[in-house]
Scaffold this motif. Structure first.
Motif, PDB file in Angstrom:
ATOM      1  N   ALA A  48       0.872  -1.364  -0.047  1.00 16.43           N
ATOM      2  CA  ALA A  48       0.079   0.059   0.012  1.00 16.43           C
ATOM      3  C   ALA A  48       0.936   1.178  -0.072  1.00 16.43           C
ATOM      4  N   ALA A  49       1.812   1.310   0.747  1.00 14.79           N
ATOM      5  CA  ALA A  49       2.846   2.497   0.933  1.00 14.79           C
ATOM      6  C   ALA A  49       3.599   2.831  -0.518  1.00 14.79           C
ATOM      7  N   ARG A  50       4.036   1.626  -1.099  1.00 18.58           N
ATOM      8  CA  ARG A  50       4.523   1.854  -2.396  1.00 18.58           C
ATOM      9  C   ARG A  50       3.387   2.057  -3.537  1.00 18.58           C
ATOM     10  N   ASN A  51       2.075   1.630  -3.505  1.00 18.36           N
ATOM     11  CA  ASN A  51       1.327   2.062  -4.249  1.00 18.36           C
ATOM     12  C   ASN A  51       1.177   3.632  -4.209  1.00 18.36           C
ATOM     13  N   LEU A  52       1.349   4.144  -2.989  1.00 20.48           N
ATOM     14  CA  LEU A  52       1.091   5.622  -2.838  1.00 20.48           C
ATOM     15  C   LEU A  52       2.169   6.376  -2.858  1.00 20.48           C
ATOM     16  N   GLY A  53       3.413   5.875  -3.462  1.00 21.23           N
ATOM     17  CA  GLY A  53       4.881   6.586  -3.648  1.00 21.23           C
ATOM     18  C   GLY A  53       5.413   6.821  -2.468  1.00 21.23           C
ATOM     19  N   ARG A  54       5.055   5.945  -1.267  1.00 22.11           N
ATOM     20  CA  ARG A  54       5.947   6.320  -0.147  1.00 22.11           C
ATOM     21  C   ARG A  54       7.066   5.306   0.122  1.00 22.11           C
ATOM     22  N   LYS A  55       7.983   5.638   0.620  1.00 24.86           N
ATOM     23  CA  LYS A  55       9.156   4.699   1.315  1.00 24.86           C
ATOM     24  C   LYS A  55       8.552   3.916   2.312  1.00 24.86           C
TER      25      LYS A  55
END
Length: 221
Positions: free
Chosen positions: A186-193
């Protein structure tokens, strides 16, 4: 320690969270489906799914993660922690969110005419942002059986984790109990590290495969 998996956004370690000091040093926000402390034992037919959760005998691991994050980041460290009404909530809980599972969850007490259809999510710390919405989040769970695509007994849907992470303050999202990898995806999907730790290598393999499949895990949305 060398990461088990690493890409431009996600770093995953196969270890106990106590063994990875870089986890806490890198973590800005803690988002985790921690071992609740309920000594989970599944009595239902789960195909290939595990019947228990490591470290779920008590809240030792949950409390360790919360306190370590607070000591590293500060007393107002933002944290989102899954839990249950059957165990005392973490100290410092500021709000309880309810995950409405659309009528699907577990069997519960068979001598009662109601079945459980929600879970609790605890908000600790400060810095959360975004529009004010209901404290009830409605999201269908992942199919309950391994043959239907579930890979972890407590697997959370990616869509739910995205809804939670969207309101987190900026910075790296950490999950010390990565499980099926929903928080990391989910974090990666949102562009988060994101940085995660998982003690069981079989789940690390699952997470790595899910992350390698594609940038967005449409199958779990």
């Amino acid at each position: 320690m060398k990461p088990y998996y690493e890409d431009d956004y996600v770093t995953l370690y196969h270890a106990k969270c106590e063994e990875i000091p870089t986890l806490w040093a890198a973590a800005d926000v803690l988002v985790s489906d921690v071992p609740y402390g309920i000594d989970y034992q599944s009595n239902s037919r789960r195909d290939t799914l595990a019947r228990s959760i490591e470290g779920d005998k008590d809240t030792t691991l949950r409390d360790y993660a919360i306190l370590t994050h607070e000591r590293t980041v500060g007393p107002d460290a933002p944290q989102i922690i899954f839990g249950t009404w059957r165990i005392p909530r973490p100290a410092g809980t500021r709000q309880v969110l309810v995950w409405d599972t659309k009528g699907a969850l577990g069997m519960g007490a068979m001598d009662l005419p109601w079945k459980p259809a929600h879970q609790e999510i605890y908000i600790l710390g400060k810095g959360f942002r975004g529009p004010r919405t209901s404290d009830v989040i409605t999201c269908a769970p992942v199919q309950s059986l391994g043959r239907n695509g579930r890979v972890h007994p407590h697997q959370k849907p990616v869509a739910l984790m995205e809804a939670l992470i969207e309101k987190c303050p900026p910075g790296t999202v950490a999950d010390p109990f990565a499980g099926s990898g929903a928080t990391l995806i989910a974090a990666r999907n949102l562009g988060r590290k994101a940085i995660g730790v998982e003690v069981k290598e079989s789940y690390c393999e699952v997470i790595a495969k899910r992350l390698e499949q594609q940038a967005f895990d449409f199958a779990s949305l």
